[in-house]
Design an enzyme around this catalytic site. Sequence first.
Site, mmCIF file in Angstrom:
data_model
loop_
_atom_site.group_PDB
_atom_site.id
_atom_site.type_symbol
_atom_site.label_atom_id
_atom_site.label_comp_id
_atom_site.label_asym_id
_atom_site.label_seq_id
_atom_site.Cartn_x
_atom_site.Cartn_y
_atom_site.Cartn_z
ATOM 1 N N LYS A 103 20.016 2.748 29.444
ATOM 2 C CA LYS A 103 20.266 1.467 28.801
ATOM 3 C C LYS A 103 21.223 1.674 27.631
ATOM 4 O O LYS A 103 20.949 2.454 26.719
ATOM 5 C CB LYS A 103 18.958 0.847 28.290
ATOM 6 C CG LYS A 103 19.170 -0.461 27.538
ATOM 7 C CD LYS A 103 17.890 -0.953 26.893
ATOM 8 C CE LYS A 103 18.173 -2.161 25.998
ATOM 9 N NZ LYS A 103 16.968 -2.582 25.243
ATOM 10 N N GLY A 163 13.539 -8.185 17.732
ATOM 11 C CA GLY A 163 12.307 -8.166 16.958
ATOM 12 C C GLY A 163 11.961 -9.459 16.255
ATOM 13 O O GLY A 163 10.965 -9.518 15.529
ATOM 14 N N ALA A 189 15.040 -8.681 24.241
ATOM 15 C CA ALA A 189 15.019 -8.902 22.785
ATOM 16 C C ALA A 189 14.714 -10.341 22.389
ATOM 17 O O ALA A 189 15.254 -11.293 22.941
ATOM 18 C CB ALA A 189 16.330 -8.472 22.129
ATOM 19 N N GLY A 190 13.810 -10.460 21.410
ATOM 20 C CA GLY A 190 13.573 -11.735 20.746
ATOM 21 C C GLY A 190 12.421 -12.563 21.257
ATOM 22 O O GLY A 190 12.049 -13.556 20.624
ATOM 23 N N ASN A 211 9.094 -5.384 23.750
ATOM 24 C CA ASN A 211 8.583 -4.276 22.957
ATOM 25 C C ASN A 211 7.814 -4.806 21.760
ATOM 26 O O ASN A 211 6.591 -4.764 21.732
ATOM 27 C CB ASN A 211 9.712 -3.344 22.510
ATOM 28 C CG ASN A 211 9.190 -2.123 21.766
ATOM 29 O OD1 ASN A 211 8.016 -1.775 21.859
ATOM 30 N ND2 ASN A 211 10.044 -1.472 21.012
ATOM 31 N N THR A 212 8.513 -5.372 20.773
ATOM 32 C CA THR A 212 7.852 -5.836 19.557
ATOM 33 C C THR A 212 6.780 -6.881 19.855
ATOM 34 O O THR A 212 5.708 -6.875 19.240
ATOM 35 C CB THR A 212 8.884 -6.422 18.571
ATOM 36 O OG1 THR A 212 9.881 -5.427 18.306
ATOM 37 C CG2 THR A 212 8.227 -6.835 17.275
#
Length: 260
Positions: A103, A163, A189-190, A211-212
Amino acid sequence: MPQSIKDPLIIAGREFQSRLIIGTGKFKDYKENAAALEAAGGEMVTVAIRRVNLDKPDAPLLMDSIDPKTTTYLPNTAGCFTGDDAVRTLRLARELGGWNLVKLEVLSNVHLYPDMAETLASLKLLVADGFDVMVYCTDDPVYCQKLEEAGACAIMPLAAPIGSGLGLLNPTNIRLVKEAVSVPVIVDAGLGTASEAAAAMELGVDGIIANTAIAGAKDPIRMARAFKHGVIAGREAFLAGRIERKQYAVPSSPMTGLIK
């Protein structure tokens, strides 16, 4: 027959039954990370080569908790702000673990948004070097086309800043990206919660990275499980085909033949 068996995700010739990829950062420890992966039903994890310990025998190793023989490691270039750093990092990843599916993300100093000029330039170098490259990028459908033309094996537009947990800010652009390219589109993301993953999947994208949203939840394992079901529900809804939106009410039962 289960949906996952009928409808695999294929990236660079590799077949996955799960459409949810999770990260390996921000968890309490690697054991919690492994438990979240199991709850998510995931088959792939992103690994920030510049941040995750892979080769120090005196410290906990990610490989001790998540077996790279049974889970696909996706080395990424998190923390890289130049194309040169990104290329060097992924070449190191290949030397460390033989990983060829990677990635690419090259960040700018502006709220960690992708630097697309550096991203495109480094993508070309990596493709020439024999890598299969999944590319983190903005939700610009024109730039996403350029990434595919340069050899990206998957396009990974952000839903919102990294995040942030703001969710799917621009569904129109995500849909346009999906229409603009033929390689898999993975929303990255987000996202903040499972319903946002479902909404993204309903647009027709091929998968989700979280992830987050999982690692930062009060109960990461339960949130991982929620994301799993959100991704499956969104994919099923997309394949089923939603009803047409109408301006006014339409009766669900016939208006003729009523009892009088």
